[in-house]
Design a protein around this motif. Structure first.
Motif, short mmCIF file in Angstrom:
data_model
loop_
_atom_site.label_atom_id
_atom_site.label_comp_id
_atom_site.label_asym_id
_atom_site.label_seq_id
_atom_site.Cartn_x
_atom_site.Cartn_y
_atom_site.Cartn_z
N LEU A 122 0.84 -1.20 0.00
CA LEU A 122 0.00 0.00 0.00
C LEU A 122 0.87 1.25 0.00
O LEU A 122 0.64 2.19 -0.77
CB LEU A 122 -0.90 -0.03 1.23
CG LEU A 122 -1.61 1.26 1.62
CD1 LEU A 122 -2.62 1.63 0.57
CD2 LEU A 122 -2.31 1.11 2.95
N ALA A 123 1.91 1.25 0.85
CA ALA A 123 2.79 2.41 0.93
C ALA A 123 3.49 2.63 -0.41
O ALA A 123 3.59 3.76 -0.90
CB ALA A 123 3.81 2.20 2.04
N ARG A 158 1.05 3.99 -2.94
CA ARG A 158 0.73 5.37 -2.63
C ARG A 158 1.85 6.30 -3.07
O ARG A 158 1.60 7.34 -3.69
CB ARG A 158 0.49 5.50 -1.11
CG ARG A 158 0.07 6.86 -0.66
CD ARG A 158 -1.30 7.19 -1.19
NE ARG A 158 -1.71 8.54 -0.77
CZ ARG A 158 -2.58 9.27 -1.43
NH1 ARG A 158 -3.14 8.79 -2.52
NH2 ARG A 158 -2.92 10.46 -1.00
N GLU A 188 -13.52 14.77 8.49
CA GLU A 188 -13.86 14.49 9.89
C GLU A 188 -15.16 15.17 10.29
O GLU A 188 -15.95 14.66 11.05
CB GLU A 188 -12.77 14.97 10.85
CG GLU A 188 -11.46 14.25 10.72
CD GLU A 188 -10.47 15.07 9.92
OE1 GLU A 188 -9.56 15.63 10.52
OE2 GLU A 188 -10.63 15.17 8.70
N ALA A 231 -18.14 13.10 9.41
CA ALA A 231 -18.27 11.72 9.84
C ALA A 231 -19.14 11.54 11.07
O ALA A 231 -20.01 10.69 11.09
CB ALA A 231 -16.89 11.15 10.12
N ALA A 232 -18.86 12.33 12.07
CA ALA A 232 -19.48 12.04 13.35
C ALA A 232 -21.00 12.16 13.40
O ALA A 232 -21.66 11.23 13.84
CB ALA A 232 -18.84 12.89 14.43
N CYS A 272 -24.00 9.49 12.23
CA CYS A 272 -23.99 8.11 12.71
C CYS A 272 -24.85 7.93 13.95
O CYS A 272 -25.55 6.94 14.10
CB CYS A 272 -22.58 7.67 13.04
SG CYS A 272 -21.56 7.64 11.60
N SER A 273 -24.76 8.90 14.83
CA SER A 273 -25.43 8.73 16.11
C SER A 273 -26.93 8.88 15.98
O SER A 273 -27.69 8.38 16.81
CB SER A 273 -24.88 9.75 17.10
OG SER A 273 -24.96 11.03 16.51
N ALA A 324 -27.63 -0.16 8.40
CA ALA A 324 -27.52 1.26 8.09
C ALA A 324 -26.52 1.49 6.98
O ALA A 324 -25.32 1.33 7.15
CB ALA A 324 -27.09 2.02 9.32
N SER A 381 -24.42 4.80 7.60
CA SER A 381 -23.49 4.98 8.70
C SER A 381 -22.14 5.47 8.20
O SER A 381 -21.39 6.07 8.92
CB SER A 381 -23.30 3.67 9.45
OG SER A 381 -22.70 2.75 8.57
N ARG A 382 -21.88 5.17 6.93
CA ARG A 382 -20.69 5.79 6.37
C ARG A 382 -21.11 7.12 5.78
O ARG A 382 -22.11 7.20 5.07
CB ARG A 382 -20.09 4.88 5.30
CG ARG A 382 -19.27 3.78 5.92
CD ARG A 382 -19.20 2.61 5.04
NE ARG A 382 -18.38 2.90 3.85
CZ ARG A 382 -18.24 2.02 2.87
NH1 ARG A 382 -18.85 0.88 2.94
NH2 ARG A 382 -17.50 2.30 1.84
N PRO A 383 -20.35 8.13 6.05
CA PRO A 383 -20.81 9.46 5.65
C PRO A 383 -20.93 9.57 4.14
O PRO A 383 -20.11 9.04 3.40
CB PRO A 383 -19.71 10.37 6.18
CG PRO A 383 -18.53 9.49 6.34
CD PRO A 383 -19.06 8.16 6.73
N SER A 410 -20.24 11.28 1.10
CA SER A 410 -19.24 12.31 0.83
C SER A 410 -19.53 13.06 -0.46
O SER A 410 -18.86 14.01 -0.77
CB SER A 410 -17.86 11.67 0.76
OG SER A 410 -17.92 10.56 -0.11
#
Lengths: 534, 245
Positions: free
Chosen positions: A246-247, A250, A278, A281-282, A285-286, A300, A303-305, A307
């Motif tokens: 992956l590195a 990238r 960020e 995201a939060a 979900c709640s 759900a 639950s993933r935002p 985007s």
């Protein structure tokens, strides 16, 4: 140790599958491993055979067995390099072998030899990791934890049995070929003592040489892959390999984009202008409900935002609403009947065994039941039933076989061909004049159809042509031709029918019509060629 | 890349991984079956002699029983028991056709009839040698009948991921890379702490941080990947490969 070069899949697997993987690894490098094993193994055996006094020949194979852990290190040497894609030859192995014995040899050759069956798992600790003393025992404890040592030990036990099987098979094979042709027995050579000086005294060493020479590398390879699997599991090798890839991926991506510096700058600006992930995201979900109205957990998707802005949010909301609907959360209650134990059943269970059983068990010499008679009757009954059942099952087939030829002498002609009604009673009395009338009225299709229909009807009913309901025009023509060849149809009739069929097909399917002249001559000849055949 | 598995492709483009089972497990299964047959045979023999038939009938029944235990036992169990005799069931292996389909009468009969050949010259010597030589651990009977003995797929255990705040990935990841992140977070309690930090440092291009902060960030990504909700984490997805017992 370069994990990128690892030749086996480092995913943690059940221990026995890891042991099986050893065979695959060994198969790939079998030539080197077996050659170097046998170079040492056969030399040792040869020395032993020459040096042992006569009385001890039965037991000299034990020395070979005792020294085996040392020879196993040659296999570990080859496989540990092969697994990281480094080929070593037989000569290199033999040259490097003495140096491989430096650590732990004393222990494996003395008090460990008879008791530690899973030694194959621990050999690499000395040989490859170079651990000694306190550290080595700590390593062994960690590697053998979670049942790994147990698997290695069982594997050792099983391999020992396999060796025994091979030895036994070899002795039996020799026995079969060496025994007297009149009384062949595989057990000829299975005895303790042979005449002094005879070759059979070397059998134990010889068979152990072969079976150990086959199973030794297999045991070592299995334990070695078990060791690798254990380390991969403990150290997350598979994770490391993927993260390194992956590195690499990238960095090469970034490098490629770095060449276009201006684009990169622009991209950075755009990126900065976008809200940071960020922040998204939060919150959403709640706020999700955990269960729907049926009390089942909501899967759900949101639950993933989301985007990609409001459009995707709307789609996700749609999906969630659909998924929460009754179509996707169906559950049903079903009531069934089940027999429960009645009082009678319970009483019966408690009863003593029935009288006849007691009688049977009462005396051992037995009441001398006529068992053979009973069995005979039973089997005959079963056989009769079977035959009857087979007959019944295949009755259709049998019926067809027994069927007589003259059962249906007159097959009833079909009522309809190509969608045309060919029953004689459906036709007008004077066919040609009705046809001509229709033609003059301009109903050319009806006229031609009537003519063709009438011809078919005559062929089917007056000429006894066997026309089936599914026939096409071509099929009817073929049947007529066959009838002509058999002589049951006149040549003129066939000629007329052929021509009519051609005209009918041209008109019906291609919309090509014949002229009035031709048509009226066709009508006129109808009666002569087909119509009068009553 | 050695994997120890066979990857069969169905016409629908689905890959079925089969793991052929090696000689040790198969020998164990055989041993269990052998002991079971020994016990069943002993009990039935006792029953037959208890009933007290006359001598010849008893011998006949014994021979019949012996025949059934030797030849019918494996065939019937394999054909009607989804390719598993009781021993195979206990050990966790299964007979399938070499294209992954369940076996039928043809395969069951052929592979068990050929036991006689595998048994030669004594105690499965030939069968053991062919199993050791074949890449898919087939004995002669398997080669003839076109069957394989494979490990039965294990049920995936549901594992709980440690809680984290779901977070989006900074750039798209391939499926295997996503699995690696989930794997790391899931196996974290069993990895030595120093090694865990090493791995977290390796993930620096992804997280942009080092050490514990990177690990924390990986946990968040894993929570996001598993579709975890902030309050009550559901069990992890079934993507984690089967791990050691």
């Amino acid at each position: 140790m370069n994990l990128d070069q690892l030749q086996i899949d480092a995913r943690p697997r059940p221990y026995w599958q890891a042991i099986d993987l050893g065979m695959a690894l060994l198969r790939r490098h079998a030539r080197t491993v077996y050659l170097s094993w046998w170079a040492i193994w056969a030399t040792l055996a040869g020395l032993l055979a020459l040096l042992t006094p006569q009385d001890w020949l039965m037991w000299n194979w034990l020395v070979l067995w005792w020294l085996r852990p040392l020879i196993e290190r040659s296999t570990i040497f080859i496989l540990s390099r092969a697994v990281f894609n480094e080929e070593v030859g037989v000569r290199d192995t033999l040259r490097a072998w003495p140096a491989q014995l430096r650590l732990g040899w004393l222990r494996t050759l003395t008090w460990w030899r008879p008791i530690v069956i899973g030694r194959g798992l621990w050999q690499p600790v000395w040989q490859l990791e170079g651990a000694r003393g306190q550290f080595a025992s700590q390593r062994r404890r960690v590697l053998g934890a979670r049942g790994a040592y147990g698997s290695a030990a069982w594997y050792g036990v099983i391999c020992a049995h396999f060796e025994f099987v091979l030895q036994f098979a070899l002795i039996s094979l020799l026995g079969i070929f060496l025994s007297d042709p009149d009384s062949i027995t595989p057990f000829l050579l299975l005895q303790d003592e042979f005449a002094p000086g005879s070759w059979e005294n070397h059998l134990p060493l010889f068979t152990y040489l072969l079976s150990g020479g086959i199973m030794g590398p297999i045991y070592t390879a299995g334990c070695f892959t078990l060791y690798l699997n254990r380390r991969a599991e403990l150290e997350g090798w598979d994770i490391e390999i993927t993260l390194r890839k992956l590195a690499h991926r990238r960095s090469s991506q970034l490098l490629a984009s770095g060449k276009a510096a201006a684009t990169l700058l622009l991209a950075c600006l755009c990126w900065l202008a976008l809200p940071a992930p960020e922040a998204q995201a939060a919150p959403d979900c709640s706020q999700l409900p955990k269960t729907n109205k049926y009390g089942m957990p909501v899967r759900a998707t949101a639950s993933r935002p989301a985007s990609q802005g409001s459009a995707q949010t709307a789609i996700r909301a749609d999906i969630d609403r659909l998924a929460a609907g009754p179509e996707f959360s169906v559950w049903e209650c079903r009531e069934t009947w089940q027999a429960k134990k009645t009082v009678e059943d319970k009483e019966r269970e408690a009863d003593p065994p029935p009288k006849w059983l007691q009688d049977l068990f009462g005396d051992f010499d037995g009441p001398n039941l006529p068992v053979a008679e009973i069995l005979k009757v039973t089997f005959i009954t079963l056989l009769v039933l079977l035959v009857a059942w087979l007959l019944f099952r295949n009755r259709a087939l049998l019926g067809r076989l027994l069927e007589t030829r003259d059962k249906d002498p007159q097959p009833t002609p079909a009522h309809e061909i190509c969608g045309l009604d060919i029953r004689p009673e459906s036709l007008p009395d004077d066919v040609p004049s009705s046809v001509l009338r229709l033609w003059r009225d301009g109903q050319r299709r009806a006229a031609l159809a009537l003519l063709y229909r009438a011809s078919l009807s005559r062929l089917a009913h007056a000429q006894q042509l066997e026309l089936a309901a599914g026939f096409t025009e071509g099929d009817c023509l073929a049947v007529a031709r066959q009838a002509q060849q058999r002589g049951t149809l006149r040549a003129a009739t066939l000629e007329f029918f052929t021509e009519l069929t051609r005209h009918w097909q041209a008109a019906a399917y291609a919309d090509r019509w014949l002229d009035d002249e031709r048509f009226s001559s066709l009508c006129r000849s109808w009666r002569a060629s087909i119509g009068d055949e009553r | 890349m050695l994997d120890g598995r066979l990857h069969l492709q169905t016409p629908e483009g689905i890959t079925l991984p089969l793991t052929p089972a090696g000689p040790p497990k198969r020998a164990l299964a055989w041993l269990v079956d052998f002991l079971l047959r020994l016990m069943a045979g002993g009990i039935l023999l006792l029953l037959i002699s208890l009933v007290g038939f006359s001598g010849e009938v008893r011998t006949g029944l014994w021979l019949l029983l012996l025949f059934l235990l030797l030849w019918a036992y494996p065939v019937l169990f394999e054909v009607y028991g989804a390719g598993m005799t009781p021993g195979k069931r206990l050990v966790g292996v299964q007979v399938v056709r070499d294209n992954g389909l369940p076996i039928g009468w043809r395969e069951g009969l052929l592979r068990n009839l050929l036991r006689a050949a595998d048994f030669l010259p004594m105690w499965y010597g030939l069968g053991l040698l062919t199993m050791l030589a074949d890449p898919q651990f087939r004995r002669l009977g398997d080669l003839l009948a076109g069957t394989l003995v494979v490990y039965r797929p294990q049920k995936l255990k549901e594992r709980r991921l440690p809680e984290g705040t779901p977070r989006d990935l900074p750039f798209p990841l391939k499926p295997e890379e996503q699995h690696a992140i989930l794997d790391l977070v899931e196996r974290a309690p069993r990895l030595p702490p120093a090694r865990l930090l090493e791995l977290a440092n390796l993930a620096q291009p992804l997280t942009g941080r080092a050490g514990n902060a990177s690990l924390e960030r990986l946990r968040d990504y894993a929570a996001g990947l598993a579709g975890q909700q902030a309050a009550a984490p559901p069990p992890s997805t079934g993507t984690i490969s089967d791990t050691a017992r």
